[in-house]
Scaffold this motif. Structure first.
Motif, short mmCIF file in Angstrom:
data_model
loop_
_atom_site.label_atom_id
_atom_site.label_comp_id
_atom_site.label_asym_id
_atom_site.label_seq_id
_atom_site.Cartn_x
_atom_site.Cartn_y
_atom_site.Cartn_z
N GLU A 195 -28.94 37.23 24.11
CA GLU A 195 -28.03 36.43 24.92
C GLU A 195 -28.10 34.95 24.53
OE1 GLU A 195 -27.97 39.49 28.73
OE2 GLU A 195 -28.98 37.57 28.97
N ILE A 196 -29.30 34.46 24.22
CA ILE A 196 -29.42 33.06 23.76
C ILE A 196 -28.63 32.89 22.45
CG2 ILE A 196 -31.02 31.35 22.79
CD1 ILE A 196 -33.12 32.43 24.85
N ALA A 197 -28.80 33.84 21.54
CA ALA A 197 -28.12 33.75 20.24
C ALA A 197 -26.60 33.89 20.37
CB ALA A 197 -28.67 34.82 19.30
N PHE A 198 -26.15 34.58 21.42
CA PHE A 198 -24.70 34.74 21.64
C PHE A 198 -24.05 33.38 21.92
CE2 PHE A 198 -20.89 35.71 24.06
CZ PHE A 198 -20.41 36.90 23.52
N PHE A 199 -24.77 32.50 22.61
CA PHE A 199 -24.17 31.24 23.06
C PHE A 199 -24.68 29.98 22.36
CE2 PHE A 199 -23.21 33.91 26.77
CZ PHE A 199 -21.87 33.58 26.97
N PHE A 200 -25.88 30.03 21.78
CA PHE A 200 -26.48 28.81 21.24
C PHE A 200 -26.89 28.99 19.78
CE2 PHE A 200 -27.22 28.41 25.82
CZ PHE A 200 -26.85 27.10 26.05
N SER A 201 -26.67 27.94 18.99
CA SER A 201 -27.19 27.93 17.63
C SER A 201 -28.58 27.30 17.66
CB SER A 201 -26.27 27.10 16.73
OG SER A 201 -26.42 25.74 17.05
N GLY A 202 -29.35 27.51 16.59
CA GLY A 202 -30.69 26.94 16.52
C GLY A 202 -30.69 25.43 16.71
N LEU A 203 -29.65 24.76 16.21
CA LEU A 203 -29.58 23.31 16.29
C LEU A 203 -29.48 22.81 17.72
CD1 LEU A 203 -27.11 22.37 13.40
CD2 LEU A 203 -29.54 21.82 13.58
N THR A 234 -35.66 32.26 28.37
CA THR A 234 -34.71 33.22 28.92
C THR A 234 -33.34 32.56 28.99
OG1 THR A 234 -34.33 34.85 30.69
CG2 THR A 234 -35.11 32.66 31.36
N PHE A 235 -32.32 33.39 29.17
CA PHE A 235 -30.95 32.91 29.19
C PHE A 235 -30.40 32.99 30.61
CE2 PHE A 235 -26.40 33.95 29.01
CZ PHE A 235 -25.94 32.77 28.46
N SER A 236 -29.65 31.98 31.00
CA SER A 236 -29.08 31.91 32.35
C SER A 236 -27.61 31.52 32.31
CB SER A 236 -29.85 30.85 33.15
OG SER A 236 -29.17 30.52 34.33
N ILE A 237 -26.84 32.09 33.23
CA ILE A 237 -25.46 31.62 33.43
C ILE A 237 -25.30 31.20 34.89
CG2 ILE A 237 -23.00 32.18 33.41
CD1 ILE A 237 -23.51 34.38 31.41
N HIS A 249 -26.51 34.65 36.45
CA HIS A 249 -26.96 35.77 35.62
C HIS A 249 -28.26 35.36 34.96
CE1 HIS A 249 -27.14 38.82 32.46
NE2 HIS A 249 -27.44 37.82 31.66
N GLY A 250 -29.17 36.30 34.76
CA GLY A 250 -30.39 36.01 34.01
C GLY A 250 -30.79 37.21 33.18
N SER A 251 -31.35 36.96 32.01
CA SER A 251 -31.77 38.06 31.11
C SER A 251 -32.82 38.93 31.81
CB SER A 251 -32.38 37.50 29.84
OG SER A 251 -31.52 36.58 29.24
N ASP A 252 -32.81 40.22 31.44
CA ASP A 252 -33.73 41.15 32.11
C ASP A 252 -34.93 41.56 31.26
OD1 ASP A 252 -32.47 42.80 30.30
OD2 ASP A 252 -31.62 44.16 31.80
N ALA A 253 -34.98 41.14 29.98
CA ALA A 253 -36.09 41.55 29.10
C ALA A 253 -36.11 40.63 27.88
CB ALA A 253 -35.88 42.99 28.66
N PRO A 254 -37.23 40.58 27.15
CA PRO A 254 -37.31 39.69 25.98
C PRO A 254 -36.22 39.95 24.94
CG PRO A 254 -39.49 40.46 26.59
CD PRO A 254 -38.53 41.21 27.46
N GLU A 255 -35.89 41.23 24.70
CA GLU A 255 -34.87 41.55 23.69
C GLU A 255 -33.50 41.03 24.12
OE1 GLU A 255 -36.78 43.97 25.29
OE2 GLU A 255 -38.34 43.77 23.75
N THR A 256 -33.14 41.26 25.38
CA THR A 256 -31.83 40.78 25.84
C THR A 256 -31.81 39.26 25.92
OG1 THR A 256 -32.58 41.35 28.08
CG2 THR A 256 -30.98 42.82 27.08
N ALA A 257 -32.94 38.65 26.26
CA ALA A 257 -32.99 37.18 26.29
C ALA A 257 -32.67 36.63 24.90
CB ALA A 257 -34.36 36.70 26.76
N ALA A 258 -33.30 37.19 23.87
CA ALA A 258 -33.06 36.71 22.51
C ALA A 258 -31.60 36.92 22.10
CB ALA A 258 -33.99 37.44 21.54
#
Ligand code: CMP
Length: 140
Positions: free
Chosen positions: A128-136, A6-9, A117-126
């Motif tokens: 939001e993670i992709a918005f801020f982080f690259s796979g590397l 999940t994604f957190s701010i 802030h924390g993601s509210d569902a699997p789709e938003t988690a994916a």
């Protein structure tokens, strides 16, 4: 329930008051592993894009101005049922409604300045993670 990410701010009100470590400890104590973390300062355009789903809400302008007012810490949390677990650790959006022991009960100042802030569902988690982080940047 499987292992999730999940994604957190950690929001400006919390970074400003030096609460990054205390909030990260809450995640770790709950069994959430911090698998990626960085401190950044959002631009207005980035804040507006991230919170685009709230664009029509009356608090949108205030929310975006707040999110760019100080640095934030963006993180990816991993663990069993991580999305629900993170929401449990954060507590209700409005700190007045948050349960004892939650991050928002202990640290949040108001519904707007609510520390995390924390993601509210699997789709938003994916998303939001992709918005801020690259796979590397995502280690196991
Ligand atoms: P967050 O989980 O980051 O998602 C949207 C944010 O909007 C929410 O947390 C709150 O901080 C903020 N928010 C929700 N309602 C209000 C409100 N009535 N006034 C100001 N901010 C709000």
């Amino acid at each position: 329930m499987a292992i999730q990410r999940t994604f957190s701010i950690i929001k400006p009100d919390a970074t400003k008051r030096n609460l990054t470590g205390k909030i990260a400890a809450k995640f770790e104590e709950a069994g959430l592993r911090i698998v990626a973390s960085k401190r950044i300062q959002l631009t207005l355009a980035q804040a507006q894009a991230f919170y685009g789903v709230h664009a029509e809400r009356p608090f949108f302008g205030e929310l975006c101005e707040f999110m760019i007012s100080e640095p934030i810490v963006v993180q990816v949390l991993e663990g069993e049922d991580a999305i629900a677990k993170n929401r449990e650790v954060m507590g209700a959006t409005n700190p007045a409604d948050a349960a004892d022991g939650t991050i928002r009960k202990e640290f949040a100042l108001s519904i707007g300045e609510n520390s995390v802030h924390g993601s509210d569902a699997p789709e938003t988690a994916a998303e939001e993670i992709a918005f801020f982080f690259s796979g590397l940047e995502l280690v196991g």
